[in-house]
Design an enzyme around this catalytic site. Structure first.
Site, PDB file in Angstrom:
ATOM      1  N   HIS A  67     103.087  11.992  56.955  1.00 20.78           N
ATOM      2  CA  HIS A  67     102.075  11.426  57.851  1.00 20.78           C
ATOM      3  C   HIS A  67     102.176  12.049  59.246  1.00 20.78           C
ATOM      4  O   HIS A  67     101.173  12.476  59.825  1.00 20.78           O
ATOM      5  CB  HIS A  67     102.251   9.904  57.931  1.00 20.78           C
ATOM      6  CG  HIS A  67     101.314   9.230  58.866  1.00 20.78           C
ATOM      7  ND1 HIS A  67     100.184   8.576  58.440  1.00 20.78           N
ATOM      8  CD2 HIS A  67     101.331   9.101  60.213  1.00 20.78           C
ATOM      9  CE1 HIS A  67      99.550   8.093  59.483  1.00 20.78           C
ATOM     10  NE2 HIS A  67     100.231   8.389  60.583  1.00 20.78           N
ATOM     11  N   GLU A  68     103.400  12.112  59.773  1.00 18.41           N
ATOM     12  CA  GLU A  68     103.588  12.667  61.120  1.00 18.41           C
ATOM     13  C   GLU A  68     103.314  14.175  61.146  1.00 18.41           C
ATOM     14  O   GLU A  68     102.802  14.690  62.136  1.00 18.41           O
ATOM     15  CB  GLU A  68     104.994  12.365  61.633  1.00 18.41           C
ATOM     16  CG  GLU A  68     105.326  10.891  61.756  1.00 18.41           C
ATOM     17  CD  GLU A  68     104.305  10.077  62.528  1.00 18.41           C
ATOM     18  OE1 GLU A  68     103.718  10.604  63.504  1.00 18.41           O
ATOM     19  OE2 GLU A  68     104.073   8.914  62.155  1.00 18.41           O
ATOM     20  N   HIS A  71      99.652  14.838  61.740  1.00 19.66           N
ATOM     21  CA  HIS A  71      99.337  14.848  63.175  1.00 19.66           C
ATOM     22  C   HIS A  71      99.746  16.187  63.792  1.00 19.66           C
ATOM     23  O   HIS A  71      98.988  16.804  64.543  1.00 19.66           O
ATOM     24  CB  HIS A  71     100.089  13.727  63.909  1.00 19.66           C
ATOM     25  CG  HIS A  71      99.624  12.350  63.610  1.00 19.66           C
ATOM     26  ND1 HIS A  71      98.370  11.886  63.930  1.00 19.66           N
ATOM     27  CD2 HIS A  71     100.274  11.293  63.040  1.00 19.66           C
ATOM     28  CE1 HIS A  71      98.263  10.623  63.564  1.00 19.66           C
ATOM     29  NE2 HIS A  71      99.403  10.241  63.016  1.00 19.66           N
TER      30      HIS A  71
END
Length: 155
Positions: A67-68, A71
């Protein structure tokens, strides 16, 4: 898991799922409480919550890392890196990363809060409140009757 192990894990996940290198730093941040991790825009570093690794294991940590990294890679490419952006949602689906992480076990316990129930002595209207009310100062909004705390205030 040590910081060096975490750094290697993030680099490996980045190459495996995104086919791009992770050239910055990944660390455990002990101050994180309610989030699994965060991507720092200014430094391009990733901070992760070690409590998620301790509670759910490496599989959940890898999901948070993916998920990170979504980004991270989208921000470096100049694309939409925010949760609301379509580029971000598409990349999440592509690498099978979660949009949100599971709540920690102790977080679920903290949510059960006390609810105060006040009953009007004239019209029996019930008022539910999260905070205590000074019954000497406030009266029923419907009839002006006196408010009484019901059942010690707990539901």
């Amino acid at each position: 898991m040590k910081q060096s192990d975490l750094q290697r894990l993030v680099e490996r996940v980045s190459l495996q799922f995104f086919k791009k290198p992770f050239k910055h730093t990944a660390t455990f941040n002990p101050r994180l409480r309610t989030t699994g991790g965060r991507y720092i825009l200014q430094t391009h570093n990733i901070e992760l919550n070690k409590k998620y690794y301790e509670a759910f294991g490496e599989e959940e940590l890898i999901a948070i890392i993916k998920h990170e990294l979504c980004h991270y890679h989208l921000h470096l490419e100049g694309k939409g890196y925010r949760h609301r952006d379509q580029d971000f949602r598409d990349l999440l689906r592509q690498v099978q990363a979660p949009r949100y992480c599971r709540p920690l076990p102790q977080q679920a316990q903290q949510r059960t809060k006390k609810v105060y129930v006040y009953v009007c002595s004239k019209c029996s209207l019930k008022y539910r409140r999260k905070k205590r009310v000074n019954t000497d100062k406030y009266v029923c909004g419907q009839c002006g009757g006196k408010l009484m705390l019901d059942n010690g205030g707990e539901i």
